[in-house]
Design a protein around this motif. Structure first.
Motif, PDB file in Angstrom:
ATOM      1  N   LYS A  86       0.822  -1.269  -0.050  1.00 42.46           N
ATOM      2  CA  LYS A  86       0.021   0.166  -0.160  1.00 42.46           C
ATOM      3  C   LYS A  86       0.909   1.277  -0.070  1.00 42.46           C
ATOM      4  N   ASP A  87       2.333   1.112  -0.077  1.00 44.34           N
ATOM      5  CA  ASP A  87       2.999   2.283   0.270  1.00 44.34           C
ATOM      6  C   ASP A  87       2.869   3.150   1.301  1.00 44.34           C
ATOM      7  N   TYR A  88       2.308   2.643   2.518  1.00 43.95           N
ATOM      8  CA  TYR A  88       2.456   3.275   3.666  1.00 43.95           C
ATOM      9  C   TYR A  88       3.794   3.078   4.391  1.00 43.95           C
ATOM     10  N   GLN A  89       4.304   4.483   4.750  1.00 46.37           N
ATOM     11  CA  GLN A  89       5.619   4.452   5.544  1.00 46.37           C
ATOM     12  C   GLN A  89       5.399   4.939   6.971  1.00 46.37           C
ATOM     13  N   PHE A  90       5.849   4.184   7.915  1.00 43.93           N
ATOM     14  CA  PHE A  90       5.732   4.626   9.195  1.00 43.93           C
ATOM     15  C   PHE A  90       7.199   4.788   9.779  1.00 43.93           C
ATOM     16  N   GLY A  91       7.550   5.888  10.038  1.00 47.57           N
ATOM     17  CA  GLY A  91       8.959   6.317  10.298  1.00 47.57           C
ATOM     18  C   GLY A  91       8.987   5.969  11.890  1.00 47.57           C
ATOM     19  N   TRP A  92       9.889   6.493  12.506  1.00 48.15           N
ATOM     20  CA  TRP A  92      10.323   6.309  13.832  1.00 48.15           C
ATOM     21  C   TRP A  92      10.187   7.653  14.613  1.00 48.15           C
ATOM     22  N   ALA A  93       9.821   7.470  15.811  1.00 48.14           N
ATOM     23  CA  ALA A  93       9.756   8.872  16.818  1.00 48.14           C
ATOM     24  C   ALA A  93      10.785   8.202  17.974  1.00 48.14           C
ATOM     25  N   MET A  94      11.292   9.589  18.403  1.00 44.14           N
ATOM     26  CA  MET A  94      12.446   9.422  19.398  1.00 44.14           C
ATOM     27  C   MET A  94      11.575   9.617  20.748  1.00 44.14           C
ATOM     28  N   ASN A  95      11.766   8.754  21.578  1.00 45.51           N
ATOM     29  CA  ASN A  95      11.014   8.680  22.837  1.00 45.51           C
ATOM     30  C   ASN A  95      11.624   9.081  24.033  1.00 45.51           C
ATOM     31  N   THR A  96      12.993   9.447  24.004  1.00 51.72           N
ATOM     32  CA  THR A  96      13.731   9.896  25.354  1.00 51.72           C
ATOM     33  C   THR A  96      14.846  10.580  24.863  1.00 51.72           C
ATOM     34  N   PRO A  97      15.625  11.337  25.677  1.00 48.90           N
ATOM     35  CA  PRO A  97      16.640  12.348  25.143  1.00 48.90           C
ATOM     36  C   PRO A  97      17.789  11.491  25.017  1.00 48.90           C
ATOM     37  N   LEU A  98      19.042  12.243  25.135  1.00 48.87           N
ATOM     38  CA  LEU A  98      20.240  11.732  24.792  1.00 48.87           C
ATOM     39  C   LEU A  98      20.726  10.761  25.958  1.00 48.87           C
ATOM     40  N   TYR A  99      21.312   9.699  25.427  1.00 43.52           N
ATOM     41  CA  TYR A  99      21.928   8.735  26.329  1.00 43.52           C
ATOM     42  C   TYR A  99      23.342   8.189  26.146  1.00 43.52           C
TER      43      TYR A  99
ATOM     44  N   TYR B 278      -2.204   7.461   5.256  1.00 50.55           N
ATOM     45  CA  TYR B 278      -3.079   6.216   5.831  1.00 50.55           C
ATOM     46  C   TYR B 278      -3.891   6.963   6.963  1.00 50.55           C
ATOM     47  N   SER B 279      -4.889   6.007   7.180  1.00 49.74           N
ATOM     48  CA  SER B 279      -5.859   6.645   8.121  1.00 49.74           C
ATOM     49  C   SER B 279      -5.426   6.210   9.695  1.00 49.74           C
ATOM     50  N   ASP B 280      -6.046   6.915  10.696  1.00 52.84           N
ATOM     51  CA  ASP B 280      -5.520   6.678  12.185  1.00 52.84           C
ATOM     52  C   ASP B 280      -6.052   5.395  12.352  1.00 52.84           C
ATOM     53  N   ASP B 281      -7.077   4.834  11.965  1.00 57.71           N
ATOM     54  CA  ASP B 281      -7.383   3.082  12.186  1.00 57.71           C
ATOM     55  C   ASP B 281      -6.312   2.234  11.595  1.00 57.71           C
ATOM     56  N   GLU B 282      -5.730   2.668  10.412  1.00 58.49           N
ATOM     57  CA  GLU B 282      -4.591   1.993   9.901  1.00 58.49           C
ATOM     58  C   GLU B 282      -3.326   2.072  10.876  1.00 58.49           C
ATOM     59  N   TYR B 283      -2.908   3.298  11.094  1.00 56.39           N
ATOM     60  CA  TYR B 283      -2.070   3.499  12.156  1.00 56.39           C
ATOM     61  C   TYR B 283      -2.012   2.559  13.452  1.00 56.39           C
TER      62      TYR B 283
END
Length: 187
Positions: free
Chosen positions: A95-108, A138-143
């Motif tokens: 479907k060519d849906y791309q889900f990137g990454w999100a940083m969840n905390t600061p520097l370690y 893509y929709s919020d449901d798909e996510y």
């Protein structure tokens, strides 16, 4: 003479950018076009991502792991990284849906010991679609379904990445490696 100057200019530009160029070992697709393991490495680190299966059933848990190992000259190396040394991106190739990454905390800041790999199991870490992102909207449901691990039938790519710096200064000596696997989800 022009070729020589162009070559020297390229070498000069590459040597000044502090990001190591990875070597990606050959990825061999199966008869289904799936890739079950990929290794990416540079002089100091080796990143491996693998899936235990080429094909998963809808609703079946994914068996995907990634490892990052230091293989440099010293016994240990200090690195700076975001919440985890290994990040994952998920792409639904069908479907060519791309889900990137999100940083969840600061520097370690942590030490990696030579030949003692850091291992992590795949988990979804993507952010929601926004205008200008690559791929189709893509929709919020798909996510939400992908975030829960409920992948619809199709072909998928999981990309493991490391974005870290050798030393405690996150702006110097950057290391970026990427390795991907491709698998199929069927009903």
């Amino acid at each position: 003479m022009k070729k020589c100057i162009s070559f020297l200019l390229i070498i000069f530009l590459l040597s000044g950018c502090n990001t190591e160029i990875p070597i990606v070992k050959e990825q061999v697709p199966s008869e289904k076009g799936n890739i079950t393991e990929t290794i990416s490495e540079n002089e100091q680190f080796i990143l491996t991502v693998r899936t235990e299966k080429e094909e998963y059933q809808v609703g079946e848990p994914l068996e995907i792991t990634a490892t990052l190992a230091y293989k440099g000259e010293t016994d240990t190396v200090t690195v700076a990284h975001s919440g985890t040394p290994i990040l994952f991106e998920t792409t639904n190739l069908t479907k060519d849906y791309q889900f990137g990454w999100a940083m969840n905390t600061p520097l370690y800041i942590e030490d990696f010991k030579k030949n003692e790999p850091y291992k992590t199991v795949y988990s979804f870490s993507g952010g929601s679609y926004h205008e200008g992102m690559p791929g189709e909207p893509y929709s919020d449901d798909e996510y939400r379904e992908v975030a829960k691990g409920n992948l619809s039938p199709g072909k998928y790519e999981i990309k493991a990445m490391t974005k870290l710096s050798v030393g405690e200064n996150p702006t110097l000596n950057k290391v970026e490696l990427e390795a991907n696997i491709i698998f199929t989800v069927v009903e």
